[in-house]
Design an enzyme around this catalytic site. Structure first.
Site, PDB file in Angstrom:
ATOM      1  N   ASP A 188     -27.301 -14.707  -1.828  1.00  8.49           N
ATOM      2  CA  ASP A 188     -27.272 -15.698  -2.897  1.00  8.49           C
ATOM      3  C   ASP A 188     -28.152 -16.892  -2.535  1.00  8.49           C
ATOM      4  OD1 ASP A 188     -25.621 -16.711  -5.352  1.00  8.49           O
ATOM      5  OD2 ASP A 188     -25.477 -18.358  -3.908  1.00  8.49           O
ATOM      6  N   GLU A 225     -31.782 -13.287  -3.548  1.00 11.91           N
ATOM      7  CA  GLU A 225     -31.897 -13.877  -4.862  1.00 11.91           C
ATOM      8  C   GLU A 225     -32.869 -15.047  -4.805  1.00 11.91           C
ATOM      9  OE1 GLU A 225     -29.834 -16.228  -8.385  1.00 11.91           O
ATOM     10  OE2 GLU A 225     -29.865 -16.819  -6.298  1.00 11.91           O
TER      11      GLU A 225
HETATM   12  C1  LM2 Z   1     -26.515 -18.476  -7.421  1.00  5.70           C
HETATM   13  N1  LM2 Z   1     -27.596 -17.992  -6.994  1.00  5.70           N
HETATM   14  O1  LM2 Z   1     -28.504 -18.698  -6.351  1.00  5.70           O
HETATM   15  C2  LM2 Z   1     -25.554 -17.662  -8.175  1.00  5.70           C
HETATM   16  O2  LM2 Z   1     -26.153 -16.469  -8.647  1.00  5.70           O
HETATM   17  C3  LM2 Z   1     -24.988 -18.500  -9.280  1.00  5.70           C
HETATM   18  O3  LM2 Z   1     -24.103 -17.736 -10.057  1.00  5.70           O
HETATM   19  C4  LM2 Z   1     -24.297 -19.722  -8.655  1.00  5.70           C
HETATM   20  O4  LM2 Z   1     -23.885 -20.660  -9.667  1.00  5.70           O
HETATM   21  C5  LM2 Z   1     -25.232 -20.496  -7.754  1.00  5.70           C
HETATM   22  N2  LM2 Z   1     -26.280 -19.759  -7.177  1.00  5.70           N
HETATM   23  C6  LM2 Z   1     -24.447 -21.085  -6.599  1.00  5.70           C
HETATM   24  O5  LM2 Z   1     -24.004 -20.079  -5.739  1.00  5.70           O
HETATM   25  C7  LM2 Z   1     -22.566 -20.514 -10.161  1.00  5.70           C
HETATM   26  C8  LM2 Z   1     -22.441 -21.133 -11.546  1.00  5.70           C
HETATM   27  C9  LM2 Z   1     -22.423 -22.650 -11.492  1.00  5.70           C
HETATM   28  C10 LM2 Z   1     -21.337 -23.111 -10.560  1.00  5.70           C
HETATM   29  C11 LM2 Z   1     -21.662 -22.528  -9.173  1.00  5.70           C
HETATM   30  C12 LM2 Z   1     -20.645 -22.910  -8.134  1.00  5.70           C
HETATM   31  O6  LM2 Z   1     -23.543 -20.685 -12.367  1.00  5.70           O
HETATM   32  O7  LM2 Z   1     -22.151 -23.154 -12.817  1.00  5.70           O
HETATM   33  O8  LM2 Z   1     -21.313 -24.529 -10.512  1.00  5.70           O
HETATM   34  O9  LM2 Z   1     -21.640 -21.078  -9.261  1.00  5.70           O
HETATM   35  O10 LM2 Z   1     -19.363 -22.474  -8.514  1.00  5.70           O
HETATM   36  C13 LM2 Z   1     -20.048 -25.141 -10.804  1.00  5.70           C
HETATM   37  C14 LM2 Z   1     -20.172 -26.093 -12.011  1.00  5.70           C
HETATM   38  C15 LM2 Z   1     -21.157 -27.225 -11.671  1.00  5.70           C
HETATM   39  C16 LM2 Z   1     -20.684 -27.971 -10.414  1.00  5.70           C
HETATM   40  C17 LM2 Z   1     -20.516 -26.961  -9.268  1.00  5.70           C
HETATM   41  C18 LM2 Z   1     -19.964 -27.618  -8.008  1.00  5.70           C
HETATM   42  O11 LM2 Z   1     -20.622 -25.340 -13.123  1.00  5.70           O
HETATM   43  O12 LM2 Z   1     -21.203 -28.117 -12.768  1.00  5.70           O
HETATM   44  O13 LM2 Z   1     -21.696 -28.932 -10.042  1.00  5.70           O
HETATM   45  O14 LM2 Z   1     -19.609 -25.920  -9.670  1.00  5.70           O
HETATM   46  O15 LM2 Z   1     -18.678 -28.115  -8.224  1.00  5.70           O
HETATM   47  C19 LM2 Z   1     -21.250 -30.288  -9.879  1.00  5.70           C
END
Ligand code: LM2
Ligand code: CA
EC number: 3.2.1.1
Length: 474
Positions: A188, A225
């Protein structure tokens, strides 16, 4: 570390997004093995933070390297890997080496019960303390190499992979999974780590476990990725020699083409001709768990007719290391996987045709998709020959003398004699039906001594594809 260690003639990976380990073990035995799937990409296996409402993305916020998540515990994970390997299906784990969790007020408790204080960068379950992380900063300029790699991706605490301690903990975690029999890793956020650090980590890993049937000295398969649209400083080229790299341009361009924004005739030069990575370095997909949620060109299960056409082309055309997405139904970015009132992930249930019914989409169980996995196995190691197109959105091509694919994405019928390159005989179209007990439940095509057959794909047929191969000869 570009070899996926597939068994026999298999060559397609499926991402069973958010599935439980016990369900994957069962799926390997009852469906994936019999249907010839080569491997499964599984969701992150290590302990994560618990986010309100249990969005899927909580699993991208690690708390420790204990193997307990909503998908199951270490024992269930180990049982799954063994049972899948036993039926020739490899397991690849999604691993988070770039970061730990984001901010959380007070003491967070993870899915294995471990406490952490993310705001203080304190993760005693590993343990990591503030000195194991880069100083906090925000990525504001994606063309700034330093920011992309050393600031926090969406606020996730950014590990310093140049430190001996962090390296040793990451290697120990990955080696633990290798010991349990996995064949490799999806890394990732690879773009957010220095390639020198990743090179050190990958090259330090153990060989694959010979007790799980891997040959001596097998190196773990790595696919990284890296989202590279071609206009940022940190590029896929920094990573491609270390392991395969996700080819996002493939996903966007195939979506564009099958949405009708680009005539299918141009697909004749698909692959490196489109500026994609060399085939053996490219991990290819129509959609992944992130971009299926974005608006834009990328296709997903919500446009089934075009999605099936794009997937058929993906699996029939000899380019890349193919991965098929298997989703759960979602309305928006945060929709959790199917779960019960106690927030436990529920198991997929199937109807009499084998399709999933309870919130799981299971694209891999759509006949048109698993049939193309079979096609890809049947034509493995053959060249593409006999390209034909109508100058627009009707195309066909052969894979040696083993397989033939035709697609009609025009609003009028495709009806004509085409060169299938197949030995004379009658073949069952594995898209409109299946060969069951020697008879075909869909369209049949009779191929003459010259390899030609009459091909018909009506513009209002249920599917816009026709696929023939030597393992489905009537
Ligand atoms: C990736 N690849 O580089 C993953 O494929 C992707 O799904 C991940 O994002 C990202 N990197 C981090 O591993 C997902 C999702 C985000 C989410 C993060 C962390 O798309 O929306 O972020 O996982 O769970 C969420 C909140 C965001 C917040 C963050 C930290 O949406 O608003 O940022 O958590 O609390 C303050
Ligand atoms: Ca980083």
């Amino acid at each position: 570390q570009h070899n996926p260690h597939w068994w026999g003639n298999r060559n397609t990976i499926v991402h069973l997004f958010e599935w439980k380990w016990s369900d994957i073990a069962q799926e390997c035995e009852s469906f994936l093995g019999p249907r010839g799937f080569a491997g499964v990409q599984v969701s992150p296996v290590n302990e994560n933070i618990i986010a309100a409402g249990r969005p899927w993305w909580e699993r991208y916020q690690p708390i420790s390297y204990k193997l307990t998540t909503r998908s199951g515990n270490e024992e269930e994970f180990g049982d799954m890997v063994r049972r899948c390997n036993d039926v020739g299906v490899r397991i690849y784990v999604d691993v988070l080496l770039n970061h730990m969790s984001g901010d959380f007020d007070g003491v967070a408790v993870g899915t294995a019960g471990t406490e952490a204080e993310p705001r203080k960068k304190s993760f005693p379950g590993v343990p990591y303390t503030a000195q194991d992380f880069h100083p906090t900063c925000e990525i504001t300029d994606w063309n700034d190499h330093f920011q992309v790699q050393q600031c926090e991706l969406v606020g996730l605490k950014d590990l310093d992979q140049s430190s001996d301690w962090v390296r040793s903990k990451l290697i120990e975690f990955l080696d633990h999974l290798i010991e349990l029999g996995v064949a490799g890793f999806r890394v990732d956020a690879a773009k957010h780590m220095a390639s020198e650090d990743l090179e050190y980590i990958y090259s330090s890993l153990s060989n694959l476990n010979i007790d799980h049937g891997f040959p001596h000295n097998s190196r773990p398969f790595i696919f990284q990725e890296v989202i590279d649209h071609g206009h940022e400083t940190v590029s896929r080229d920094e990573y491609k020699d270390l392991g395969a790299v996700t080819e996002f341009r493939f996903s966007e361009e195939i979506g564009n083409a099958f949405r009708g924004n680009n005539a299918l005739k141009w697909l004749q030069s698909w692959g490196t001709g489109w500026g994609f990575l060399p085939s053996g370095q490219a991990l290819t997909f129509v959609d992944n768990h992130d971009n299926q949620r974005d608006a834009g060109a990328v296709l997903n299960y919500k446009s089934p007719r075009q999605y099936k056409m794009a997937t058929a082309f993906h699996l029939a055309y000899p380019y890349g290391i193919s991965r098929v997405m298997s989703s759960f139904a979602f309305d928006d970015h945060d929709t959790p996987p199917p779960q019960d009132a106690q927030e436990r992930i529920i198991s997929p249930e199937f109807d009499e045709d084998g399709a999933c019914v309870n919130g799981w989409i299971c694209e891999h169980r759509w006949r048109q998709i698993y049939a193309m996995v079979g096609f890809k196995n049947a034509v493995r190691d053959t060249e593409i020959t006999g390209w034909w197109d109508n100058g627009d959105n009707q195309i066909s091509f052969c894979r040696g003398n083993k397989g033939f694919l035709a697609i009609n994405n025009n609003l009028y019928d495709l009806s004509q004699d085409l060169n299938t390159c197949l030995p004379a005989g009658t073949y069952c179209d594995v898209i409109s039906g299946s060969l069951i007990d020697g008879s075909c439940t869909g369209k049949s095509v009779t191929v003459n001594e010259n390899g030609y057959g009459y091909i018909h794909i009506g513009s209002d047929d249920f599917d816009g594809v026709l696929a023939l191969h030597v393992d489905a000869k009537v």
